[in-house]
Design a protein around this motif. Structure first.
Motif, PDB file in Angstrom:
ATOM      1  N   CYS A  56      69.701  81.638 126.109  1.00  0.00           N
ATOM      2  CA  CYS A  56      70.694  82.664 125.837  1.00  0.00           C
ATOM      3  C   CYS A  56      71.183  82.458 124.394  1.00  0.00           C
ATOM      4  O   CYS A  56      71.337  81.323 123.948  1.00  0.00           O
ATOM      5  CB  CYS A  56      71.857  82.522 126.812  1.00  0.00           C
ATOM      6  N   CYS A  65      76.385  78.605 125.949  1.00  0.00           N
ATOM      7  CA  CYS A  65      75.914  79.034 127.267  1.00  0.00           C
ATOM      8  C   CYS A  65      74.692  78.226 127.695  1.00  0.00           C
ATOM      9  O   CYS A  65      73.796  77.961 126.899  1.00  0.00           O
ATOM     10  CB  CYS A  65      75.564  80.526 127.221  1.00  0.00           C
ATOM     11  N   ASP A 116      74.064  82.785 123.099  1.00  0.00           N
ATOM     12  CA  ASP A 116      75.386  82.169 122.978  1.00  0.00           C
ATOM     13  C   ASP A 116      75.211  80.652 122.940  1.00  0.00           C
ATOM     14  O   ASP A 116      74.725  80.057 123.910  1.00  0.00           O
ATOM     15  CB  ASP A 116      76.256  82.574 124.181  1.00  0.00           C
ATOM     16  N   HIS A 132      74.927  84.828 134.252  1.00  0.00           N
ATOM     17  CA  HIS A 132      73.553  84.419 134.521  1.00  0.00           C
ATOM     18  C   HIS A 132      73.530  83.847 135.925  1.00  0.00           C
ATOM     19  O   HIS A 132      74.196  82.835 136.189  1.00  0.00           O
ATOM     20  CB  HIS A 132      73.079  83.345 133.537  1.00  0.00           C
ATOM     21  N   CYS A 183      77.842  83.511 130.076  1.00  0.00           N
ATOM     22  CA  CYS A 183      77.609  84.918 130.433  1.00  0.00           C
ATOM     23  C   CYS A 183      77.302  85.006 131.931  1.00  0.00           C
ATOM     24  O   CYS A 183      77.191  83.985 132.609  1.00  0.00           O
ATOM     25  CB  CYS A 183      76.409  85.471 129.671  1.00  0.00           C
TER      26      CYS A 183
END
Ligand SMILES: [Zn+2]
Length: 121
Positions: free
Chosen positions: A81, A86, A83, A27, A25
């Protein structure tokens, strides 16, 4: 209970950390926002993934409150996170104590005073 009873909450800083991991993502290492009472305070232009924010939000009220030193909530500061691919993490740091009054924050009509944000102006 008196309507002028006070309590305190920690202000928090939530900082994005990668420590060499690869994010999926958006970040950005070092990007951060603050938590002051019920408010999330973002620096100008800061952005946070809504998926990551969804994982963080349930923990923030607990991190704001005093906890036993042996409680994991006192010692563990990083949230991953959601995900699973991730590498994004979010480091939650307690920064300062902020005092509130019960009357300025309660929703109970018979105990409600001036809302805290009207006293801040
Ligand atoms: Zn992520």
């Amino acid at each position: 209970m008196s309507d002028d009873t006070e309590f305190w909450l920690w202000d928090l800083e939530v900082e994005t950390v990668l420590d060499g991991r690869t994010p999926v993502c958006r970040h950005v290492e070092g990007e951060a926002f603050r938590v002051e009472g019920e408010a999330l305070v973002f620096p100008e232009g800061a952005r946070v993934s809504m998926y990551a924010l969804a994982a963080l939000l349930p923990l923030l009220p607990a991190k704001q409150r005093p906890t036993d030193p042996a409680d994991w909530m006192s010692t563990d500061a990083e949230v991953a996170c959601p995900d699973p691919h991730c590498g994004g993490r979010f480091r939650i740091r307690r920064t300062a104590r902020r005092t509130f009054s019960h009357a300025a924050t309660t929703g109970l009509p018979d105990r409600r005073g001036t809302p805290y944000w009207e006293d801040e102006a």
